[in-house]
Write an enzyme that holds these catalytic residues in place. Structure first.
Site, PDB file in Angstrom:
ATOM      1  N   MET A 156      27.593  13.214  89.245  1.00 33.10           N
ATOM      2  CA  MET A 156      27.136  11.821  89.214  1.00 33.10           C
ATOM      3  C   MET A 156      26.552  11.371  90.558  1.00 33.10           C
ATOM      4  SD  MET A 156      27.581  11.360  86.093  1.00 33.10           S
ATOM      5  CE  MET A 156      27.393   9.626  85.722  1.00 33.10           C
ATOM      6  N   ARG A 157      25.867  12.263  91.242  1.00 28.93           N
ATOM      7  CA  ARG A 157      25.164  11.926  92.482  1.00 28.93           C
ATOM      8  C   ARG A 157      23.715  12.333  92.333  1.00 28.93           C
ATOM      9  NH1 ARG A 157      28.617   9.099  96.063  1.00 28.93           N
ATOM     10  NH2 ARG A 157      30.705   9.879  95.663  1.00 28.93           N
ATOM     11  N   ASN A 171      19.772  19.743  84.685  1.00 36.93           N
ATOM     12  CA  ASN A 171      20.692  18.617  84.526  1.00 36.93           C
ATOM     13  C   ASN A 171      20.821  18.300  83.037  1.00 36.93           C
ATOM     14  OD1 ASN A 171      22.293  16.352  85.254  1.00 36.93           O
ATOM     15  ND2 ASN A 171      20.513  15.022  84.957  1.00 36.93           N
ATOM     16  N   HIS A 188      21.611  15.082  80.516  1.00 36.68           N
ATOM     17  CA  HIS A 188      21.653  13.618  80.552  1.00 36.68           C
ATOM     18  C   HIS A 188      22.028  13.079  79.167  1.00 36.68           C
ATOM     19  CE1 HIS A 188      20.837   9.637  81.981  1.00 36.68           C
ATOM     20  NE2 HIS A 188      20.199   9.407  80.846  1.00 36.68           N
TER      21      HIS A 188
HETATM   22  C1  GAR Z   1      28.179  14.006  80.179  1.00 40.33           C
HETATM   23  O1  GAR Z   1      28.049  13.095  79.111  1.00 40.33           O
HETATM   24  C2  GAR Z   1      26.860  14.145  80.903  1.00 40.33           C
HETATM   25  O2  GAR Z   1      25.738  14.066  80.066  1.00 40.33           O
HETATM   26  C3  GAR Z   1      26.907  12.971  81.835  1.00 40.33           C
HETATM   27  O3  GAR Z   1      28.244  12.915  82.280  1.00 40.33           O
HETATM   28  C4  GAR Z   1      29.105  13.449  81.263  1.00 40.33           C
HETATM   29  C5  GAR Z   1      29.948  14.522  81.893  1.00 40.33           C
HETATM   30  O4  GAR Z   1      30.905  14.994  81.000  1.00 40.33           O
HETATM   31  N1  GAR Z   1      26.004  13.109  82.925  1.00 40.33           N
HETATM   32  C6  GAR Z   1      25.322  12.095  83.449  1.00 40.33           C
HETATM   33  O5  GAR Z   1      25.421  10.957  83.064  1.00 40.33           O
HETATM   34  C7  GAR Z   1      24.410  12.480  84.592  1.00 40.33           C
HETATM   35  N2  GAR Z   1      23.623  11.362  84.987  1.00 40.33           N
HETATM   36  P1  GAR Z   1      31.748  16.297  81.336  1.00 40.33           P
HETATM   37  O6  GAR Z   1      32.280  16.111  82.775  1.00 40.33           O
HETATM   38  O7  GAR Z   1      32.865  16.280  80.331  1.00 40.33           O
HETATM   39  O8  GAR Z   1      30.865  17.501  81.223  1.00 40.33           O
END
Ligand code: GAR
Length: 264
Positions: A135-136, A157, A159
């Protein structure tokens, strides 16, 4: 490269995508091996998942590093190869209307944390870096040091929305609150903007009036696990190529976009 790839992962949270990738490697749905998992904070649960699977982990604690750099002189903590002019010329993360001092402060702080990440990553050679809920935002300082071949990007990545709709930190929440009837997830290569890079794959699902934010998130996450592994496997099979496409629009302007072509 065509065969088993070395995959590095960065995460901030639960790491369910990392788990899906580890499982896919174990069951040979992905011709790869996860060689490290790094996080920006020490309590990311994904680190535990990695350790349980015998994968080396590290933390580049962004909060701590930023606080330390502010206690001392930021300039002293800056990596020696930091070039602000070059970063400002390529970045698409913050508006040029922000004054120069603010832009400089932002990119200096990023580079200090990113140098710590790169230092840790240097112990583990890898072919592909996957952001698995990291998340960076990564700045050009980091991206240019990983993507050394401009024709062959190697940072992916995932999303939680159908990009280019709803970039940012809460893709499923934004999709749900907007009243969308379809939600989805996207895997893309990283570029210098926020969630703007060339799209590799997408999956979608219906949203009905019975859905809640929780049910949307759960359905989306299940699709993410499939999609991410499929896209990583395409990379392992060397089937992803970048191409620049140009289109002349009705008003005569040219639309140019880097896209991913998937070979058979
Ligand atoms: C996931 O939904 C991913 O798409 C999102 O964080 C979550 C991580 O879940 N990523 C973002 O929003 C990136 N901007 P996880 O830690 O269980 O894999």
């Amino acid at each position: 490269m065509d065969g088993t790839i070395r995959i590095g992962a960065l995460l901030s949270g639960s790491g369910s995508n990392l788990q899906a990738i580890i499982d896919a490697c174990n069951s040979k749905r992905v011709d790869g091996k996860v060689v490290f998992a790094g996080a920006d904070k020490p309590d990311a649960y994904g680190l535990k998942r990695a350790q349980e699977n015998g994968i080396p982990t590290f933390v580049a604690d962004y909060k701590k590093i930023t606080a330390q750099a502010q206690d001392g002189s930021i300039d002293k903590s800056l990596p020696g190869d930091f070039d602000l002019e070059q970063i400002l010329a390529s970045q698409q993360l913050i508006s040029e209307s922000f004054d120069e001092e603010r832009q400089a402060r932002y990119f200096r702080a990023r580079a200090i944390c990113e140098a710590a990440l790169l230092k840790e990553m240097a112990s583990y050679p890898f072919d592909l870096l996957v952001l698995a809920g990291f998340m960076r935002v990564l700045s050009p300082y980091f991206i240019d040091r990983v993507n050394t071949n401009p024709k062959k990007p190697r940072i992916m990545n995932i999303h939680p929305a159908l990009l280019p709709a709803f970039p940012g930190v809460d893709g499923y929440g934004d999709t749900f609150r907007y009243g969308c009837k379809v939600g989805g997830c996207t895997v893309h290569f990283l570029d210098y903007g926020e969630d703007t890079g060339p799209i590799i794959g997408q999956k979608s699902f219906r949203i009905t009036s019975d859905d809640t934010l929780e049910s949307v998130k759960a359905r989306g996450l299940n699709l993410e696990w499939e999609l991410y592994c499929e896209c990583i496997q395409l990379f392992a099979q060397n089937r992803l190529k970048l191409a620049v496409k140009s289109w002349t629009l009705k008003n005569g302007s040219i639309f140019r976009r880097k896209v991913v072509q998937i070979s058979a």
